[in-house]
Each structure stands twice: as structure tokens, then as C-alpha cells.
Design a protein around this motif. Structure first.
Motif, PDB file in Angstrom:
ATOM      1  N   LYS A   1      58.704 -69.176  35.383  1.00  0.00           N
ATOM      2  CA  LYS A   1      57.256 -69.004  35.478  1.00  0.00           C
ATOM      3  C   LYS A   1      56.519 -70.221  36.039  1.00  0.00           C
ATOM      4  O   LYS A   1      55.649 -70.049  36.881  1.00  0.00           O
ATOM      5  CB  LYS A   1      56.682 -68.606  34.126  1.00  0.00           C
ATOM      6  N   PRO A   2      56.821 -71.455  35.632  1.00  0.00           N
ATOM      7  CA  PRO A   2      56.083 -72.576  36.242  1.00  0.00           C
ATOM      8  C   PRO A   2      56.280 -72.687  37.748  1.00  0.00           C
ATOM      9  O   PRO A   2      55.356 -73.049  38.470  1.00  0.00           O
ATOM     10  CB  PRO A   2      56.648 -73.800  35.518  1.00  0.00           C
ATOM     11  N   ASP A   3      57.488 -72.329  38.245  1.00  0.00           N
ATOM     12  CA  ASP A   3      57.716 -72.366  39.685  1.00  0.00           C
ATOM     13  C   ASP A   3      56.934 -71.275  40.402  1.00  0.00           C
ATOM     14  O   ASP A   3      56.432 -71.488  41.500  1.00  0.00           O
ATOM     15  CB  ASP A   3      59.201 -72.228  39.990  1.00  0.00           C
TER      16      ASP A   3
ATOM     17  N   ASP B   1      59.595 -63.796  42.284  1.00  0.00           N
ATOM     18  CA  ASP B   1      59.423 -64.693  43.409  1.00  0.00           C
ATOM     19  C   ASP B   1      58.280 -64.164  44.271  1.00  0.00           C
ATOM     20  O   ASP B   1      57.992 -62.970  44.267  1.00  0.00           O
ATOM     21  CB  ASP B   1      60.712 -64.775  44.229  1.00  0.00           C
TER      22      ASP B   1
ATOM     23  N   ASN C   1      49.798 -71.133  43.477  1.00  0.00           N
ATOM     24  CA  ASN C   1      48.760 -72.140  43.723  1.00  0.00           C
ATOM     25  C   ASN C   1      48.884 -72.740  45.119  1.00  0.00           C
ATOM     26  O   ASN C   1      47.872 -73.042  45.759  1.00  0.00           O
ATOM     27  CB  ASN C   1      48.818 -73.240  42.658  1.00  0.00           C
ATOM     28  N   GLU C   2      50.113 -72.926  45.610  1.00  0.00           N
ATOM     29  CA  GLU C   2      50.302 -73.433  46.964  1.00  0.00           C
ATOM     30  C   GLU C   2      49.795 -72.445  48.004  1.00  0.00           C
ATOM     31  O   GLU C   2      49.245 -72.847  49.029  1.00  0.00           O
ATOM     32  CB  GLU C   2      51.775 -73.759  47.213  1.00  0.00           C
TER      33      GLU C   2
ATOM     34  N   SER D   1      45.995 -72.669  48.010  1.00  0.00           N
ATOM     35  CA  SER D   1      45.453 -73.949  48.476  1.00  0.00           C
ATOM     36  C   SER D   1      45.889 -74.295  49.900  1.00  0.00           C
ATOM     37  O   SER D   1      45.536 -75.364  50.391  1.00  0.00           O
ATOM     38  CB  SER D   1      45.860 -75.073  47.526  1.00  0.00           C
ATOM     39  N   SER D   2      46.641 -73.420  50.546  1.00  0.00           N
ATOM     40  CA  SER D   2      47.093 -73.717  51.906  1.00  0.00           C
ATOM     41  C   SER D   2      45.916 -73.610  52.883  1.00  0.00           C
ATOM     42  O   SER D   2      44.956 -72.874  52.653  1.00  0.00           O
ATOM     43  CB  SER D   2      48.207 -72.752  52.324  1.00  0.00           C
TER      44      SER D   2
ATOM     45  N   VAL E   1      54.069 -69.927  39.360  1.00  0.00           N
ATOM     46  CA  VAL E   1      52.663 -70.338  39.320  1.00  0.00           C
ATOM     47  C   VAL E   1      52.407 -71.425  40.356  1.00  0.00           C
ATOM     48  O   VAL E   1      51.378 -71.420  41.036  1.00  0.00           O
ATOM     49  CB  VAL E   1      52.277 -70.803  37.899  1.00  0.00           C
ATOM     50  N   LYS E   2      53.354 -72.330  40.519  1.00  0.00           N
ATOM     51  CA  LYS E   2      53.223 -73.396  41.518  1.00  0.00           C
ATOM     52  C   LYS E   2      53.176 -72.808  42.925  1.00  0.00           C
ATOM     53  O   LYS E   2      52.357 -73.214  43.747  1.00  0.00           O
ATOM     54  CB  LYS E   2      54.389 -74.373  41.376  1.00  0.00           C
ATOM     55  N   LYS E   3      54.046 -71.825  43.215  1.00  0.00           N
ATOM     56  CA  LYS E   3      54.048 -71.199  44.537  1.00  0.00           C
ATOM     57  C   LYS E   3      52.753 -70.435  44.788  1.00  0.00           C
ATOM     58  O   LYS E   3      52.219 -70.450  45.894  1.00  0.00           O
ATOM     59  CB  LYS E   3      55.263 -70.273  44.691  1.00  0.00           C
TER      60      LYS E   3
END
Length: 98
Positions: A36-38, A94, A44-45, A48-49, A40-42
């Protein structure tokens, strides 16, 4: 300082094998499952791109398959699509830009 008692340490008379054995197989598919943290990180990326203006075309791998959606936003627990659908972030394995 008070003198502390000695700790008993047992002698080890056998060979230890603490390694876990496992079997890995490659079926030709790229089945990388993120935690899950990965995920959420993707997400957010993606938001924010510099290419993201209002919506992003993404391919989402879920527990029960793969879908292509246009996402426009997110809140704490869900992604919001342009069709006003809510996709639970917990069910996402994913996510990639299309």
C-alpha cells in the motif's frame, strides 16, 4: 553498582538452519505486486507530475483484473474517475500511466 547475576547460555551442538526456503516461478507475466505505501506513492507521483493537468489515463491492476480509467482526483481512501466512480486504494495492486 550491584553485581548482576550471570545469564545462562545454552551450548549449541547442532547445525542451525534458519533460512526460509521458497519456490519462485516466472510464468512470463510481469506480476509485481506493490504494498500500500508504494501504491500511494505512485498515485501521488501521477498527480504531481508536470503532465497531469486535469485527468490522467492510467492502467489499474486490481484484485480481480486490470482496468483502464481516467482519474481526476483522490481522497484518503478512494481514487475518483471521470465517470464519477470510486476505486478503493486498498484494492489496487499496481497503477501505471497509459
Amino acid at each position: 553498582m550491584n553485581k548482576l547475576p550471570k545469564v545462562y547460555a545454552n551450548n549449541i551442538d547442532k547445525k542451525l538452519n534458519n533460512n526460509s526456503y521458497f519456490y519462485a516461478s516466472d510464468d512470463g507475466k510481469n506480476n509485481v505486486i506493490l504494498n500500500k505505501p508504494d501504491v500511494v506513492k505512485k498515485i501521488n507521483e501521477i498527480f504531481s507530475s508536470p503532465n497531469y493537468i486535469y485527468r490522467a489515463n492510467v492502467v489499474i491492476k486490481l484484485n480481480d483484473g486490470e482496468i483502464e480509467k481516467k482519474i481526476i482526483g483522490k481522497n484518503k481512501d478512494y481514487l475518483i474517475t471521470i465517470d464519477n466512480e470510486l476505486i478503493s486504494i486498498d484494492s489496487i495492486k499496481d497503477i501505471n500511466l497509459k
